[in-house]
Design an enzyme around this catalytic site. Structure first.
Site, PDB file in Angstrom:
ATOM      1  CG  HIS A  71      26.175  18.109  -1.509  1.00 29.79           C
ATOM      2  ND1 HIS A  71      25.746  17.774  -2.769  1.00 29.79           N
ATOM      3  CD2 HIS A  71      26.402  19.446  -1.542  1.00 29.79           C
ATOM      4  CE1 HIS A  71      25.731  18.843  -3.535  1.00 29.79           C
ATOM      5  NE2 HIS A  71      26.107  19.878  -2.812  1.00 29.79           N
ATOM      6  CE1 TYR A  90      23.704  20.784  -8.092  1.00 30.12           C
ATOM      7  CE2 TYR A  90      23.397  20.123  -5.812  1.00 30.12           C
ATOM      8  CZ  TYR A  90      24.142  20.750  -6.793  1.00 30.12           C
ATOM      9  OH  TYR A  90      25.321  21.321  -6.459  1.00 30.12           O
ATOM     10  CG  HIS A 149      27.542  23.318   0.069  1.00 29.07           C
ATOM     11  ND1 HIS A 149      28.608  23.195  -0.778  1.00 29.07           N
ATOM     12  CD2 HIS A 149      26.441  23.077  -0.686  1.00 29.07           C
ATOM     13  CE1 HIS A 149      28.184  22.894  -2.001  1.00 29.07           C
ATOM     14  NE2 HIS A 149      26.864  22.810  -1.970  1.00 29.07           N
TER      15      HIS A 149
END
Lengths: 275, 192
Positions: free
Chosen positions: A194, A181, A196
């Protein structure tokens, strides 16, 4: 939170990144290359290899005013620092590790399984501890009112999961592969895809939050957050491995990612006391 | 402590919490370690600031502490907050002007004569790895004077780790990530 809240307007999204610049990707790349070259030279001169990100890393503009300039001060851990809060089945339902079943319908995107183990720096499994994840959807959009970039919200995907690690430190999440993004660090800045991760150990000093990446992402060299880890071997530790034995027939592709926390000081003291 | 042995495995690097944790990590009553009606309840509050002294609106804080008697809880249920169980751990996001507030109790000393403190972990957008510090209670001046960590700091830095007791019994502890008031942040053996 509900998707209705995303209707709240954040027209001044630039204020969220007051340090954002109009710098080009090339400028940021050059800054990263200079810092990495200086690191390689210092290692060649005998400096230890780094395992953690620099907290003072100017290519990530938001870090400029948000890192301590004085060295971290050494503390010998005292009692409370040798323990961690306890979590268990009271806290987390087993279904919370499946991010694809939280709504009435199937989320859009590539279904994946991410599994692995949480270990401490001595190789001991961290069992019975809380592990939390959050992520963007298959379009690269977070269910967060401050994410206003024009990609669709998926009404069937929130992107939040939790689990308690098993007896061997194992965890397993079923989710959707997130997309890259855009962000406002510099002109045309994009984050590699990714997830988190938030982790607890046996000592609260092992507490950590990090990001897991996917193998072969072309955005790696361009991303100042990933590149804030100056050591290439350390950066690789954030990249999951595609594992066809985790992939399941006509259902989901599979990734493995083991997480190593720092060292426990409690187990060390207990070992000393035994002798 | 003797020289800590080397780690057998290289630790996984940390990364910033980023801007979008707000729908994932905060949970209902996460900031209430005890109910406000608890007889020993106090408010622990303050502001998180950057190197220009500006409030940071996107930071997440966690505290971990002993109970009023200095006992360390190992009870599950932090995420449930049943209103009865003291788990010793709390989590809160700061508000739009960088302010945070926990409802908790004054921790007792975990060992005879030790200065009581609350452990604090700071996460923020722009902060590439978590930071640890201690929030000392201001009252036991003899224990504070003997504290090994505080004694190893110059006086102007020491004061950044000692909370201010307000007239109503609340504790105020401001956090500066950078600048003249920069909070002392800690490293521990084996967590480099």
């Amino acid at each position: 939170m509900s998707t209705e809240e995303t209707a709240e307007s954040f027209e001044n999204t630039h204020v969220l990144d007051p340090a954002a610049t109009a710098d080009s990707q090339e400028t940021v790349n050059r800054e990263i290359a200079d810092i990495h070259a200086a690191y390689r030279a210092s290692v060649a001169d005998g400096a230890p290899e780094e395992t953690q990100p620099r907290i003072d890393f100017a290519p990530y503009r938001s870090s400029l005013l948000r890192h301590p300039t004085k060295s971290l001060h050494h503390a010998d851990p005292e009692t409370i620092e040798l323990w961690s809060p306890a979590f268990g089945e009271r806290d987390v339902h087993v279904l919370e590790s499946d991010l694809t079943i939280q709504h009435n319908g199937e989320p859009i995107g590539e279904r994946i399984v991410v599994q692995g183990r949480v270990l401490d720096g001595d190789g001991r499994p961290v069992s019975g501890q809380l592990i939390e994840i959050w992520q963007a959807n298959a379009a690269g959009r977070y269910v967060h009112k401050r994410d206003q970039h024009p990609a669709p919200i998926d009404p069937n995907f929130t992107g939040v999961g939790r689990a308690i690690t098993g007896p061997n430190g194992e965890y397993r999440f079923t989710t959707i592969k997130p997309a890259p993004y855009p962000w406002k660090n510099h002109h045309n800045a994009w984050r590699p895809a990714h997830i988190h991760f938030s982790l607890f150990g046996t000592d609260f000093t092992q507490r950590m939050i990090t990001q897991m990446y996917f193998p072969g992402d072309p955005l790696f060299p361009l991303d100042p957050i990933y590149q804030s880890i100056t050591d290439p071997a350390a950066r690789d530790r954030l990249v999951a491995t595609y594992d066809h034995s985790v992939t399941s027939h006509e259902w989901a592709t599979g990734y493995n990612w083991d997480i190593v926390l720092t060292g426990s000081n409690r187990t060390l003291m207990e070992t000393e006391e035994e002798h | 402590m003797a020289q800590a042995p080397e780690l057998k495995l290289a630790p996984t690097p940390g990364q910033t919490i980023g801007p979008f944790y707000g729908y994932a990590l905060p949970f209902t009553d996460g900031e209430k370690l005890v109910d406000r009606a608890h007889p020993g309840a106090i408010r622990l509050h303050g502001t998180v600031r950057d190197g220009h002294g500006a409030p940071i609106p996107d930071s997440l804080l966690e505290i971990w502490q002993a109970d009023e008697h200095g006992s360390i809880a190992q009870e599950t249920g932090s995420l449930i907050r049943d209103g009865h169980t003291f788990t010793g751990w709390g989590r809160t996001a700061v508000d739009n002007v960088g302010r945070y507030s926990f409802t908790t109790v004054n921790p007792g000393p975990t060992e005879e004569g030790k200065a009581p403190f609350i452990m604090l972990t700071v996460f923020a957008r722009g902060l590439l790895n978590r930071l640890f510090t201690r929030i000392y209670l201001p009252e036991d001046t003899a224990a504070l004077a003997n504290d090994p960590l505080l004694s190893s700091l110059p006086p102007e830095r020491r004061s950044t780790l000692v909370a201010v007791r307000e007239a109503n019994g609340d504790l105020r502890f401001d956090i500066s990530l950078q600048g003249p008031e920069e909070t002392v942040f800690l490293s521990y053996p084996r967590n480099a």
